[in-house]
Design an enzyme around this catalytic site. Structure first.
Site, short mmCIF file in Angstrom:
data_model
loop_
_atom_site.label_atom_id
_atom_site.label_comp_id
_atom_site.label_asym_id
_atom_site.label_seq_id
_atom_site.Cartn_x
_atom_site.Cartn_y
_atom_site.Cartn_z
N HIS A 85 1.03 -1.66 -0.13
CA HIS A 85 -0.40 0.20 -0.48
C HIS A 85 1.14 1.29 0.10
O HIS A 85 0.70 2.21 -0.95
CB HIS A 85 -1.27 0.09 1.21
N ARG A 126 2.39 2.03 -3.24
CA ARG A 126 1.27 2.63 -4.32
C ARG A 126 0.90 3.68 -4.70
O ARG A 126 1.34 4.94 -5.15
CB ARG A 126 0.15 1.65 -3.59
#
Length: 472
Positions: free
Chosen positions: A267, A270
């Site tokens: 995450h 990203r």
């Protein structure tokens, strides 16, 4: 995990076993004391009846001075007495004077007025007299169906004698007497008594071990659940069960932390990738297209794809050991193979597959579907014209074979293709497709379902992937 102490466990087993055998031995030895054919002391109530009978005889023949004549009269009365009826046979306390044989001996045990021909009763009496240790203590003993009791002191013509009373019985021998007369039957009864105790012992000792074995098999299948029943039984197994549950809990926490870390990292990556993509698009808009910007955009997309695959792998692995369910093979893979066949036809290739066995498997469906999907799509991508998928079940083992007619994989690299981010040397250019995670995800999924996966050379000329999975 702390396992039971071997010496302590064996000590408990041997102690319980010998206790059981000692109990059986005590029972067998104590049974002998109930044998009426052994010399036993006359019960008090019975002894009083015999004394009353002796007094009656002494009073009846008080006027006679010839003890031989008295003995013959008593013998004659015994022979001439009518047979007992059923009422007398079942009397709880029959009167000995009505059904007894009487024997008179001198104080040193010589029988008075013996018969010319020794009868069985007389032989039994002589044996009884010989085996008496203390003539002052009246005793009794059974010879077949003839019970002898005595000696009872008696006087005739102011002389001391001893009286023995023999009681006939036509009842069948008791169960204990039959056992004593037949050692094989006694052995069988002993086995009948000891076998349930030994079976209970074996069951009690094996039950905790069996529960521990079943829990270990569940963990091997990927079912990481705590089992409170493991903490019951003997102290050694309670300790082992508690340690086993703590181990399962620790493994669960370790897997969760590992997958959570992988998910968090993916995450976090990203965000900079998104900013990098936006910067690349702005630079391309201001300066126009260039090979460098095209390369930056391509690598950014590849990183985005890798992160997506990592997130998918993390999500499936976190749930795989907690959400197992029984599924038919058709419901898992039939739609997948139909779609793959259609997609292969759109690229000018063919995909054939055998009938899916009508069997069930315990699995986490998304992970197992993804495993076969990655393998089949990888085969379609690298094949020249054809791909074949074959499924066979052999008892409790499913074998899935995926073959293609592509360029194959060198033998020294076949084990490495299941490593994350690994790509074979012939497919290392950026345009070959793939991130090197497909087969790694497949191998992880198969191993979590207690299966195996390996690569071989295909008869079609390309690569053959063989998957083995346990069925239920």
């Amino acid at each position: 995990m702390r396992m039971p102490s071997i010496s302590s466990l064996y000590g408990r087993i041997f102690a319980t076993f010998w206790f059981t055998m000692l109990l059986v031995l005590i029972i067998v030895l104590s049974i002998q004391h109930f044998d009426p054919r052994k010399m036993t002391v006359i019960p008090e109530e019975r002894y009083q009846q015999l004394l009353q009978t002796r007094d009656n005889i002494q009073n009846r023949f008080a006027q006679l001075s010839n003890v031989y004549l008295i003995a013959q009269k008593l013998r004659r009365e015994s022979r001439d007495r009518p047979k007992r009826d059923d009422r007398h046979e079942h009397d709880k306390h029959p009167q000995p004077a009505e059904r007894a044989d009487f024997f008179i001996t001198t104080p040193d045990g010589q029988l008075i007025a013996p018969e010319e021909r020794r009868s069985m009763k007389e032989q039994a009496l002589r044996n009884f007299v010989t085996n008496i240790d203390d003539s002052g203590i009246p005793q009794q003993r059974l010879y077949g169906q003839f019970l002898i009791a005595g000696p009872l002191p008696i006087q005739f013509a102011k002389q001391n004698y001893q009286l023995y009373i023999g009681i006939n019985s036509r009842r069948p021998p008791s169960f204990l007497l039959q056992l004593f007369d037949h050692p094989i039957q006694l052995l069988l009864v002993t086995m009948l008594v000891s076998t349930p105790l030994l079976l209970w012992l074996a069951w009690a000792l094996s039950q905790p071990a069996r529960r521990l074995e079943q829990a270990a098999r569940r963990v091997a299948r990927g079912e990481l659940n705590i089992d409170p029943s493991l903490e019951r039984g003997s102290a050694e197994f309670r300790q082992a069960g508690a340690s086993f549950n703590k181990m399962v809990e620790a493994v669960n926490q370790m897997i969760s932390r590992q997958q959570r870390l992988l998910s968090d990292i993916s995450h976090e990556l990203r965000s900079p990738l998104t900013r990098l993509g936006m910067a690349s698009s702005l630079a391309k808009r201001k300066q126009g297209s260039s090979p460098e910007l095209e390369r930056i955009e391509t690598e950014t997309q590849r990183l985005e794809t890798m992160i997506s695959h990592l997130l998918e792998l993390s999500r499936m692995q976190v749930d795989s050991h907690q959400k197992r369910e029984k599924q038919p093979l058709q419901s898992l893979w039939e739609a997948l193979l139909d779609d793959a066949q259609y997609e292969a036809e759109q690229t000018g290739k063919s995909l054939t597959f055998s009938n899916i066995p009508d069997r069930n498997i315990l699995c986490y469906p998304p992970l197992l579907i993804s495993a076969l999907e990655n393998t089949v799509r990888n085969a379609i991508y690298y094949s020249r014209s054809s791909v074949n998928v074959d499924m066979k079940d052999n008892r409790n083992l499913l074998t899935v074979t995926v073959e293609d007619d592509g360029s194959g994989v060198p033998e020294d690299e076949r084990e490495s293709i299941f490593r994350p981010f690994y790509r074979v040397s012939t497919a290392r250019d950026p345009h070959s497709g793939g991130t090197g995670l497909g087969l790694a995800i497949t191998e992880s999924a198969i191993q979590q379902h207690n299966g195996r996966i390996h690569a071989h050379s295909s008869d079609l000329g390309g690569l053959k992937i063989v998957i083995e999975l346990p069925l239920i």
